[in-house]
Scaffold this motif. Structure first.
Motif, PDB file in Angstrom:
ATOM      1  N   ARG A 123       1.279  -1.286   0.393  1.00  0.00           N
ATOM      2  CA  ARG A 123       0.287  -0.470   0.022  1.00  0.00           C
ATOM      3  C   ARG A 123       0.855   0.732  -0.123  1.00  0.00           C
ATOM      4  N   ASP A 124       0.382   2.190   0.084  1.00  0.00           N
ATOM      5  CA  ASP A 124       0.895   3.696  -0.821  1.00  0.00           C
ATOM      6  C   ASP A 124       0.837   4.318   1.055  1.00  0.00           C
ATOM      7  N   GLN A 125       0.495   3.792   2.324  1.00  0.00           N
ATOM      8  CA  GLN A 125       0.819   4.385   2.688  1.00  0.00           C
ATOM      9  C   GLN A 125       1.420   3.054   4.121  1.00  0.00           C
ATOM     10  N   SER A 126       2.009   4.100   5.460  1.00  0.00           N
ATOM     11  CA  SER A 126       2.697   2.958   6.585  1.00  0.00           C
ATOM     12  C   SER A 126       1.245   2.201   6.991  1.00  0.00           C
ATOM     13  N   HIS A 127       1.613   0.663   7.066  1.00  0.00           N
ATOM     14  CA  HIS A 127       0.487   0.486   8.285  1.00  0.00           C
ATOM     15  C   HIS A 127       0.916  -0.610   9.191  1.00  0.00           C
TER      16      HIS A 127
END
Lengths: 141, 141, 141
Positions: A123-127
């Motif tokens: 994904r394009d974001q931290s998780h």
């Protein structure tokens, strides 16, 4: 034969590889089990597991480039409500691994010299991502 | 429940499939274990495992053609110092399997009629490759 | 540590996903085993396993579209005697999974909230497909 199970929580960076080899090895060491198998399972469908070359970081860069080409974001996906990086993330996960099982010999992951265990964030974001590590083996060694 | 572990060494041919089903079955037979699971792990990042059709050899030929198309050698990879077949070999490995776990029933790999276990060499040269076979199961049958 | 093994037979629809999560969970419940691992193995080379998003059905629709693009049917395959959907089905199987191993915690598959276990039929026709489910774990919980 004994079982030792532990959940591992890690924080990822957008579209990048996180080396979890040491985290998994630490759980094995804590288990006290000598010979057996170690199953690693990722509880997500938009991040996955890859056992790959641990030396030259440019290998992971090329992985990102080729997968972006194989599974383009710019495509008329039906499932698009969660962002244009979401559906490609699911497909990239299916093309790699949700579970891997690695042998344990004398209390150590029996990886090849150049192998590391990576969590690949698609994904394009931290998780925050959860892995379950299940070890089955013989006590001591 | 018992554990039996063995390292298997094989020599591959350039860009080709090697059927290791018999080698794995021989280890199971030697273990004396009847029912359980057999984990096969390859200690390399440019050769991988595929459980595929064991009858018509043209199936493996088509695999080679399609994967060469999916992961082209003629691409501006950053990681290129080990030859133009190296980075594609890593990606082809990640697209297939580093570990497979197959059930054992009555001392035999419980494969489908048309299934064979193959080591797929992705490099342009022959290599000596190591697999770890871990069997966990019940004694006798 | 105990072992419980069962063959699961299901009927598929042409080129579609079949959710087998409940079938696998039913076998675990029957086993009486509490903590351990569950290995699912598909005895075929033109249908495969995918652990994927279980909520929005359009995700599976996009999977079909992208895989049809990655592995086209309209290609000069050498192995073509079994129909033009056959060779792509083999490759699609190798790109996804023949075996998956999922942790069991307190008698339940330890899947993420959005994960389901799917059998993906890659052929143009319905088929009877066999899975072997092998559970290894500790009694009770």
């Amino acid at each position: 034969m004994a079982l030792y199970q532990k959940t591992l929580e890690v924080n990822t960076s957008p579209k990048s590889f996180l080396d979890v080899t040491r985290n998994v090895q630490a759980i094995i060491s804590k288990s006290g089990l000598g010979n057996g198998i170690c199953n690693i399972f990722i509880k997500h469908t938009s991040a996955s597991l890859v056992i790959q070359e641990n030396y030259d970081p440019s290998v992971r860069q090329d992985f990102e480039t080729i997968f972006a080409k194989l599974v383009p974001e710019d495509f008329p996906y039906v499932h698009s409500m969660e962002g244009k990086d979401d559906m490609p993330a699911h497909i990239r996960s299916a093309l790699t691994s949700t579970s891997e099982t690695v042998p344990i010999v004398s209390g150590k992951l029996s990886l090849g010299t150049w192998q590391g265990i990576y969590l690949w964030e698609h994904r394009d974001q931290s998780h925050n991502r959860k892995l379950v590590v299940s070890i089955m083996g013989e006590n001591g060694f």
